[in-house]
Design an enzyme around this catalytic site. Structure first.
Site, mmCIF file in Angstrom:
data_model
loop_
_atom_site.group_PDB
_atom_site.id
_atom_site.type_symbol
_atom_site.label_atom_id
_atom_site.label_comp_id
_atom_site.label_asym_id
_atom_site.label_seq_id
_atom_site.Cartn_x
_atom_site.Cartn_y
_atom_site.Cartn_z
ATOM 1 N N ASP A 58 32.926 59.593 71.279
ATOM 2 C CA ASP A 58 32.293 60.752 70.661
ATOM 3 C C ASP A 58 31.758 60.351 69.287
ATOM 4 O O ASP A 58 32.471 59.712 68.503
ATOM 5 C CB ASP A 58 33.301 61.897 70.516
ATOM 6 C CG ASP A 58 32.634 63.187 70.119
ATOM 7 O OD1 ASP A 58 32.040 63.840 70.998
ATOM 8 O OD2 ASP A 58 32.703 63.551 68.927
ATOM 9 N N GLU B 121 26.924 64.531 72.437
ATOM 10 C CA GLU B 121 27.208 63.259 71.765
ATOM 11 C C GLU B 121 28.435 62.565 72.352
ATOM 12 O O GLU B 121 29.073 61.753 71.693
ATOM 13 C CB GLU B 121 27.387 63.491 70.264
ATOM 14 C CG GLU B 121 28.631 64.231 69.864
ATOM 15 C CD GLU B 121 28.516 65.758 69.895
ATOM 16 O OE1 GLU B 121 29.438 66.412 69.407
ATOM 17 O OE2 GLU B 121 27.528 66.303 70.405
#
Length: 191
Positions: free
Chosen positions: A67, A110
């Site tokens: 992430d 993301e």
């Protein structure tokens, strides 16, 4: 069979062959668009999950969940083009560290995942560190000037016999959140 009819039949067959080839090319193009994330060049979520599921039969499988740290701030402060550039860098770095037989996909936003085979804990951790350090090393030029550097938090989990893909991904996801809680920009092994 008369000659004009034969010519017409041959022309019709040739036209059908051309149309069939065009259709096959179009189907292949659409399949690629469905399987690959345009922005990062990594597998789409569904393609990654499908292929990773098949890899669970291999020995020593590891799942990584990645992430981007503070990604919303990049978009909010510098615009979505800058965010897209960061996503492209992350995709580039991930693709550059993959070995044959490994998978990488963009799970959404993301968040990314990797499926590594034939790795022990040390080599899987080293591969995760290569991703983390590679992303941190590359920069994106900010619209206002200067370089922006992204960092990532990575969770790493081994696949254990009898576990589902979702369970293994969840363990890696929890390890990724532990990395974020511990200060971000690091790799954490699942408990």
């Amino acid at each position: 069979m008369s000659y004009p009819f034969y010519v017409l039949l041959l022309e019709s067959w040739e036209k059908n062959q051309r149309l069939r080839k065009e259709l096959e090319q179009m189907v292949a193009h659409l399949q690629r668009k469905a399987d690959v994330d345009d922005l990062t060049g990594l597998l789409s979520r569904s393609a990654f999950l499908e292929r990773a599921e098949a890899m669970l039969k291999e020995d020593q499988v590891w799942l990584l969940v990645i992430d981007i740290d503070h990604f919303k701030e990049f978009n909010d402060t510098h615009g979505h083009q800058t965010g897209d550039a960061i996503l492209q860098i992350v995709g580039h770095v991930i693709r550059s560290v993959l070995r044959p037989g490994n998978l990488a996909g963009r799970l959404g936003g993301e968040e990314f995942a990797l499926c590594l085979t034939a790795h022990d804990v040390m080599s899987a951790t080293n591969r995760a560190e290569l991703v983390r350090a590679g992303i941190q090393a590359l920069g994106v030029e900010a619209p206002s000037g200067g370089m922006l550097r992204a960092t990532v938090s990575i969770g790493l989990s081994p696949y254990r016999a009898g576990q589902s893909l979702e369970e293994c991904l969840h363990a890696a996801d929890l390890a990724m959140y532990a990395a974020k809680t511990a200060g971000r920009n690091q790799v954490r092994l699942a408990a």
